[in-house]
Motif scaffolding. Structure first.
Motif, PDB file in Angstrom:
ATOM      1  N   ASP A 176       5.416  43.141   2.609  1.00 15.44           N
ATOM      2  CA  ASP A 176       4.819  42.925   3.936  1.00 15.44           C
ATOM      3  C   ASP A 176       4.482  41.447   4.141  1.00 15.44           C
ATOM      4  O   ASP A 176       4.707  40.889   5.217  1.00 15.44           O
ATOM      5  CB  ASP A 176       3.543  43.759   4.092  1.00 15.44           C
ATOM      6  CG  ASP A 176       3.798  45.251   3.859  1.00 15.44           C
ATOM      7  OD1 ASP A 176       4.843  45.734   4.329  1.00 15.44           O
ATOM      8  OD2 ASP A 176       2.967  45.906   3.202  1.00 15.44           O
ATOM      9  N   LYS A 183       7.657  39.569   4.818  1.00 11.75           N
ATOM     10  CA  LYS A 183       8.164  39.777   6.185  1.00 11.75           C
ATOM     11  C   LYS A 183       7.320  39.015   7.206  1.00 11.75           C
ATOM     12  O   LYS A 183       7.832  38.489   8.188  1.00 11.75           O
ATOM     13  CB  LYS A 183       8.158  41.262   6.541  1.00 11.75           C
ATOM     14  CG  LYS A 183       9.046  42.126   5.678  1.00 11.75           C
ATOM     15  CD  LYS A 183      10.518  41.880   5.950  1.00 11.75           C
ATOM     16  CE  LYS A 183      11.395  42.827   5.148  1.00 11.75           C
ATOM     17  NZ  LYS A 183      12.786  42.374   5.114  1.00 11.75           N
ATOM     18  N   ARG A 184       6.013  38.965   6.972  1.00 13.81           N
ATOM     19  CA  ARG A 184       5.131  38.280   7.925  1.00 13.81           C
ATOM     20  C   ARG A 184       5.407  36.771   7.940  1.00 13.81           C
ATOM     21  O   ARG A 184       5.284  36.116   8.981  1.00 13.81           O
ATOM     22  CB  ARG A 184       3.662  38.565   7.556  1.00 13.81           C
ATOM     23  CG  ARG A 184       2.666  38.099   8.594  1.00 13.81           C
ATOM     24  CD  ARG A 184       2.764  38.880   9.891  1.00 13.81           C
ATOM     25  NE  ARG A 184       1.746  38.484  10.851  1.00 13.81           N
ATOM     26  CZ  ARG A 184       2.009  38.195  12.124  1.00 13.81           C
ATOM     27  NH1 ARG A 184       3.246  38.287  12.592  1.00 13.81           N
ATOM     28  NH2 ARG A 184       1.039  37.855  12.940  1.00 13.81           N
ATOM     29  N   ASP A 222       7.695  35.437  10.638  1.00 12.82           N
ATOM     30  CA  ASP A 222       7.142  35.184  11.975  1.00 12.82           C
ATOM     31  C   ASP A 222       6.581  33.774  12.094  1.00 12.82           C
ATOM     32  O   ASP A 222       6.416  33.259  13.195  1.00 12.82           O
ATOM     33  CB  ASP A 222       6.029  36.194  12.287  1.00 12.82           C
ATOM     34  CG  ASP A 222       6.596  37.577  12.561  1.00 12.82           C
ATOM     35  OD1 ASP A 222       7.729  37.662  13.070  1.00 12.82           O
ATOM     36  OD2 ASP A 222       5.902  38.579  12.266  1.00 12.82           O
ATOM     37  N   THR A 270      -0.886  44.899  11.334  1.00  8.45           N
ATOM     38  CA  THR A 270      -0.027  43.849  11.897  1.00  8.45           C
ATOM     39  C   THR A 270       0.885  43.288  10.809  1.00  8.45           C
ATOM     40  O   THR A 270       2.076  43.085  11.023  1.00  8.45           O
ATOM     41  CB  THR A 270      -0.897  42.725  12.507  1.00  8.45           C
ATOM     42  OG1 THR A 270      -1.597  43.287  13.616  1.00  8.45           O
ATOM     43  CG2 THR A 270      -0.053  41.561  12.980  1.00  8.45           C
ATOM     44  N   ALA A 280       5.361  43.632  10.398  1.00 10.53           N
ATOM     45  CA  ALA A 280       6.149  42.408  10.573  1.00 10.53           C
ATOM     46  C   ALA A 280       7.577  42.621  10.041  1.00 10.53           C
ATOM     47  O   ALA A 280       7.785  43.497   9.204  1.00 10.53           O
ATOM     48  CB  ALA A 280       5.476  41.252   9.835  1.00 10.53           C
ATOM     49  N   PRO A 281       8.529  41.838  10.488  1.00  8.37           N
ATOM     50  CA  PRO A 281       8.424  40.703  11.414  1.00  8.37           C
ATOM     51  C   PRO A 281       8.575  41.149  12.877  1.00  8.37           C
ATOM     52  O   PRO A 281       9.161  42.183  13.155  1.00  8.37           O
ATOM     53  CB  PRO A 281       9.607  39.825  11.005  1.00  8.37           C
ATOM     54  CG  PRO A 281      10.661  40.796  10.565  1.00  8.37           C
ATOM     55  CD  PRO A 281       9.913  41.952   9.936  1.00  8.37           C
ATOM     56  N   TYR A 282       8.026  40.309  13.778  1.00 11.05           N
ATOM     57  CA  TYR A 282       8.094  40.617  15.206  1.00 11.05           C
ATOM     58  C   TYR A 282       9.007  39.660  15.967  1.00 11.05           C
ATOM     59  O   TYR A 282       9.406  39.948  17.085  1.00 11.05           O
ATOM     60  CB  TYR A 282       6.684  40.542  15.814  1.00 11.05           C
ATOM     61  CG  TYR A 282       5.716  41.464  15.121  1.00 11.05           C
ATOM     62  CD1 TYR A 282       5.671  42.829  15.439  1.00 11.05           C
ATOM     63  CD2 TYR A 282       4.875  41.000  14.111  1.00 11.05           C
ATOM     64  CE1 TYR A 282       4.809  43.692  14.785  1.00 11.05           C
ATOM     65  CE2 TYR A 282       4.012  41.847  13.446  1.00 11.05           C
ATOM     66  CZ  TYR A 282       3.977  43.190  13.776  1.00 11.05           C
ATOM     67  OH  TYR A 282       3.133  44.041  13.115  1.00 11.05           O
ATOM     68  N   ARG A 332      14.460  43.326  13.475  1.00  7.19           N
ATOM     69  CA  ARG A 332      13.111  43.625  12.968  1.00  7.19           C
ATOM     70  C   ARG A 332      13.231  44.223  11.569  1.00  7.19           C
ATOM     71  O   ARG A 332      14.268  44.144  10.937  1.00  7.19           O
ATOM     72  CB  ARG A 332      12.434  44.600  13.942  1.00  7.19           C
ATOM     73  CG  ARG A 332      12.180  43.984  15.328  1.00  7.19           C
ATOM     74  CD  ARG A 332      10.916  43.166  15.351  1.00  7.19           C
ATOM     75  NE  ARG A 332       9.776  43.897  14.851  1.00  7.19           N
ATOM     76  CZ  ARG A 332       8.997  44.701  15.576  1.00  7.19           C
ATOM     77  NH1 ARG A 332       9.249  44.863  16.865  1.00  7.19           N
ATOM     78  NH2 ARG A 332       7.975  45.344  15.043  1.00  7.19           N
ATOM     79  N   ARG A 333      12.168  44.850  11.080  1.00  9.31           N
ATOM     80  CA  ARG A 333      12.222  45.339   9.704  1.00  9.31           C
ATOM     81  C   ARG A 333      13.265  46.447   9.557  1.00  9.31           C
ATOM     82  O   ARG A 333      13.310  47.364  10.370  1.00  9.31           O
ATOM     83  CB  ARG A 333      10.865  45.860   9.270  1.00  9.31           C
ATOM     84  CG  ARG A 333      10.809  46.051   7.762  1.00  9.31           C
ATOM     85  CD  ARG A 333       9.476  46.536   7.284  1.00  9.31           C
ATOM     86  NE  ARG A 333       8.412  45.565   7.453  1.00  9.31           N
ATOM     87  CZ  ARG A 333       7.372  45.470   6.620  1.00  9.31           C
ATOM     88  NH1 ARG A 333       7.303  46.248   5.564  1.00  9.31           N
ATOM     89  NH2 ARG A 333       6.415  44.614   6.857  1.00  9.31           N
TER      90      ARG A 333
END
Ligand code: PLP
Length: 498
Positions: A410, A413-414, A417, A468, A472-474, A479-480
């Protein structure tokens, strides 16, 4: 504004996938207008004796501007070293200087044909001999082949040489020892060479457990494969004892030198007692990397193992001319032609541009960058081995997982962004929720600081708003993805009109 734009039909999202080149353009669009015919017109079908195809191939019909925009858009969906920091531990995603590309495109290199006679490629041979000499000097292992096309291919080449060496000295032996921090290609190489893997654990300082190693060593052991500094980013300070113990039972010591970024120009694997190593030019020597493109994994060995290297090897004769020579007990070719020659030109340019002092400085800077980030992040994330690190270090997301259910994946992935490529995650296997960070020497201080700030902000977010982070990601074109499904049922086709 965005809402209004989206209501206009036909407006495509800026960053998302837009389709294939086949879906762009129109039937009468042309990119190239051929010149007027100045030879007699012939019927192709007649010339081919009726073998010409009756249905035209489904080729793109596009204008030049459509081609340019299509591929520029695809490139903008990607993330690369030129887009931002790419701290993918173990992979050494450093900046590729443009001068390397200039050199590789020189017509005298780029337009050579591998089958040209030796007399017509003296410059190319000189470049390869010089590069091999440089790698021999950096590694302390003077016999070099430039043929292998990747790191794993270099491992395979070296282990085949080891096998040939042992076979010539009584028998191939049966086992190869690998520590539990090893890169996944190591055990794969061992199996491909017909050996069995014996794993030895690490001690509580992240080094090879010397007692366990001594217990595992006997005359069935063909070799030890070791990465030093290892994949936890630590230098094994018992290395001389380790290689001596290996040699005592007649086995050979192999260094996985994919990543020489911390030690080039500072210490030499040959001096540590290693008999062979491979070097990834597409990591340490700044040639392009990733996407399965061409790489190079030269192998450097001791003079006595040199007799087994693949051939032919470019050599310099006493009269100053260059030629090719195949070692006496060569295992044979491992790659067609001379290997990935364009990659060799780039690596040669890099070492010539840096020079001896520059290579050492690059290593020192890589180590400094990693230690700087480690110190900035070690209070926010757990640091399993709190020691001076080399070119990379490994954090654990264990605390974030336990307290907030936010995993290393996570956090990775964040980061997307915020414009950073994630570090390597879940490797090495000995660290729970591993985040393996390698900033490299080419990252400016401002970017190192931005990365540290963002990592700290994500940890904060994990405690206040974990969902949030988990979603992610947004901001990415894709996307994921469902990782298990992507592996088990990959869908790699684009359906027209989707
Ligand atoms: C990258 C890497 C390899 C494999 O190199 P490839 O060129 O991807 O085959 C092997 N060992 C280590 C430690 C690496 O980082």
């Amino acid at each position: 504004m965005n809402d209004r734009m989206n209501r206009i039909s036909g407006v495509r999202p800026k960053r998302g996938p837009r389709g294939l080149i086949l879906e762009v353009g129109s039937d009468d669009a042309r990119c190239v207008v051929p010149p007027e015919l100045d030879v007699p017109d012939v019927d192709l079908d007649e010339v081919l004796g009726g073998a010409a195809r009756s249905v035209l191939p489904h080729l793109p019909q596009v204008t030049e501007v459509e081609v340019a925009r299509h591929y520029a858009h695809l490139a903008s969906m990607n993330f690369g070293v030129d887009s931002g920091m790419y701290p993918l531990g173990s992979c050494t995603m450093k900046y590729n200087p443009r001068i390397n590309e200039d050199a590789a495109r020189l017509e005298g290199f780029a337009a050579l044909h591998p089958a040209q006679p030796v007399g017509a490629i003296q410059g190319a041979l000189e470049l390869m001999v010089t590069l091999a000499d440089v790698l021999g000097e950096i590694s302390g292992l003077p016999s070099v082949t430039l043929q292998p096309a990747a790191g794993a291919h270099g491992e395979l080449t070296a282990l085949l040489c080891f096998r040939a060496f042992h076979t010539a000295n009584g028998g191939p032996r049966s086992r190869v020892i690998i520590p539990d921090t090893a890169h996944g290609t190591n055990p794969a190489t061992v199996s491909m060479c017909g050996y069995e893997v014996t794993t030895v654990p690490s001690d509580d300082r992240g080094r090879v457990d010397l007692v366990a190693l001594r217990e595992a060593l006997d005359t069935d052991v063909a070799a030890l494969m070791l990465t030093n500094p290892n994949t936890v980013g630590l230098f094994d300070d018992q290395i001389l004892e380790i290689t001596a113990a290996v040699h005592e039972v007649g086995a050979l010591a192999y260094c996985d030198g994919a990543n020489l970024n911390a030690i080039m120009g500072v210490s030499r694997p040959g001096d540590m007692g290693f008999d062979a190593l491979h070097i990834n030019l597409h990591k340490t020597f700044s040639t392009p990397h990733g996407g399965g493109g061409p790489g190079a994994g030269p192998v450097c060995v001791t003079p006595s193992l040199g007799a087994f290297l693949p051939g032919p090897i470019p050599v310099k004769y006493d009269d100053g001319t260059y030629g090719l020579s195949t070692p006496e007990c060569s295992i044979g070719r491992v790659r067609s032609s001379y290997g990935n020659f364009g990659v060799l030109v780039r690596a040669y340019t890099y070492v010539r541009a840096l020079g001896g002092a520059g290579i050492k400085e690059a290593a020192e800077q890589a180590v400094l960058s990693a230690n700087y980030l480690k110190e900035r992040l070690k209070h926010t994330y757990e640091l399993p081995f709190d020691r001076h690190c080399m070119h990379e270090f490994v954090l654990s997301g264990r605390r974030q997982k336990k307290e907030h259910g936010v995993r290393a994946l996570d956090i990775a992935k964040r980061l997307l962004d915020y414009g950073f490529h994630p570090p390597t995650v879940y490797f090495p296997l000995i660290v729970e929720e591993a985040l393996m960070i390698e900033p490299t020497e080419t990252e400016p201080l401002a970017d190192l600081d931005r990365f540290a700030d963002v990592m700290i902000a994500i940890a904060e977010e994990a405690s206040t708003d974990p969902d949030t982070v988990k979603g992610a990601p947004y901001s990415t074109p894709v996307r994921r993805v469902d990782e298990a499904r992507a592996v088990k049922r990959p869908d790699l086709r684009w359906s027209v009109g989707e």
